[in-house]
Design a protein around this motif. Structure first.
Motif, PDB file in Angstrom:
ATOM      1  N   ILE A  69       0.834  -1.202   0.000  1.00 39.45           N
ATOM      2  CA  ILE A  69       0.000   0.000   0.000  1.00 39.45           C
ATOM      3  C   ILE A  69       0.872   1.256   0.000  1.00 39.45           C
ATOM      4  O   ILE A  69       0.584   2.221  -0.708  1.00 39.45           O
ATOM      5  N   ILE A  70       1.954   1.243   0.764  1.00 41.30           N
ATOM      6  CA  ILE A  70       2.867   2.394   0.781  1.00 41.30           C
ATOM      7  C   ILE A  70       3.455   2.620  -0.602  1.00 41.30           C
ATOM      8  O   ILE A  70       3.518   3.763  -1.083  1.00 41.30           O
ATOM      9  N   ILE A  73       0.725   4.035  -2.889  1.00 36.32           N
ATOM     10  CA  ILE A  73       0.466   5.450  -2.579  1.00 36.32           C
ATOM     11  C   ILE A  73       1.536   6.337  -3.220  1.00 36.32           C
ATOM     12  O   ILE A  73       1.239   7.447  -3.673  1.00 36.32           O
ATOM     13  N   SER A  74       2.759   5.846  -3.312  1.00 36.81           N
ATOM     14  CA  SER A  74       3.829   6.656  -3.891  1.00 36.81           C
ATOM     15  C   SER A  74       3.593   6.971  -5.366  1.00 36.81           C
ATOM     16  O   SER A  74       4.181   7.910  -5.887  1.00 36.81           O
ATOM     17  N   VAL A  77       1.664  10.501  -5.374  1.00 38.45           N
ATOM     18  CA  VAL A  77       2.258  11.656  -4.698  1.00 38.45           C
ATOM     19  C   VAL A  77       3.037  12.461  -5.729  1.00 38.45           C
ATOM     20  O   VAL A  77       3.756  11.894  -6.558  1.00 38.45           O
ATOM     21  N   LYS A  83       7.828  11.127  -2.553  1.00 45.55           N
ATOM     22  CA  LYS A  83       7.664   9.905  -3.349  1.00 45.55           C
ATOM     23  C   LYS A  83       8.836   8.961  -3.132  1.00 45.55           C
ATOM     24  O   LYS A  83       8.655   7.762  -2.918  1.00 45.55           O
ATOM     25  N   LEU A  86       8.661   7.451   0.329  1.00 38.72           N
ATOM     26  CA  LEU A  86       7.678   6.359   0.362  1.00 38.72           C
ATOM     27  C   LEU A  86       8.219   5.112  -0.318  1.00 38.72           C
ATOM     28  O   LEU A  86       7.955   3.989   0.140  1.00 38.72           O
TER      29      LEU A  86
END
Length: 145
Positions: A69-70, A73-74, A77, A83, A86
């Motif tokens: 998930i991390i 998410i990057s 961003v 970025k 992350l």
């Protein structure tokens, strides 16, 4: 930075296909991610760092889900530094999940070795991701000077 996106996608996908021993068969890590999140919402999540292979699977699934998930998410961003941060945190979390999955008595249980050898492609891809992330950070610093 298209190459960084591709390497990030490859890293996530390769991590999904690490083989785990579950019950009387084998599976891939992406199923464990789904099951551990489902167990978390049903308050059935159990884990133990000092237990054997089967006792760690819920923890590994949850940690690998968080790492993926991390990294996902990057993608969304816009700040380059955030970025890249992350990217590094996501890879570190995925490395922790592999470490927890493969740390144990290999001579007693061969599942540790199977999981480790199937995680080698992920480890190689993640090293490329870390390398190119640091290269991206260095290029940004040299441009701003």
């Amino acid at each position: 930075m298209k190459d960084l996106k591709k390497i990030k996608i490859y890293t996530i996908l390769i991590h999904c296909f690490i083989i785990i021993g579950a019950g009387h068969g084998i599976g891939i890590l992406v199923f464990l991610d789904y099951l551990s999140v489902n167990s978390l919402f049903n308050n059935e999540l159990t884990f133990s760092l000092d237990g054997d292979y089967q006792d760690r699977l819920d923890l590994v699934g949850l940690i690998s889900f968080i790492g993926k998930i991390i990294l996902i998410i990057s993608f969304f961003v816009s700040s380059k530094i955030f970025k890249n941060t992350l990217n590094l945190v996501g890879v570190l979390v995925l490395w922790i999940s592999v470490c927890i999955l493969t740390t144990g008595n290999w001579s007693y249980n061969s599942l540790y070795a199977i999981s480790f050898f199937t995680s080698v492609p992920f480890l190689i891809a993640s090293l490329f991701l870390v390398y190119y992330t640091f290269m991206s950070l260095n290029n940004r610093k040299s441009i701003s000077k």
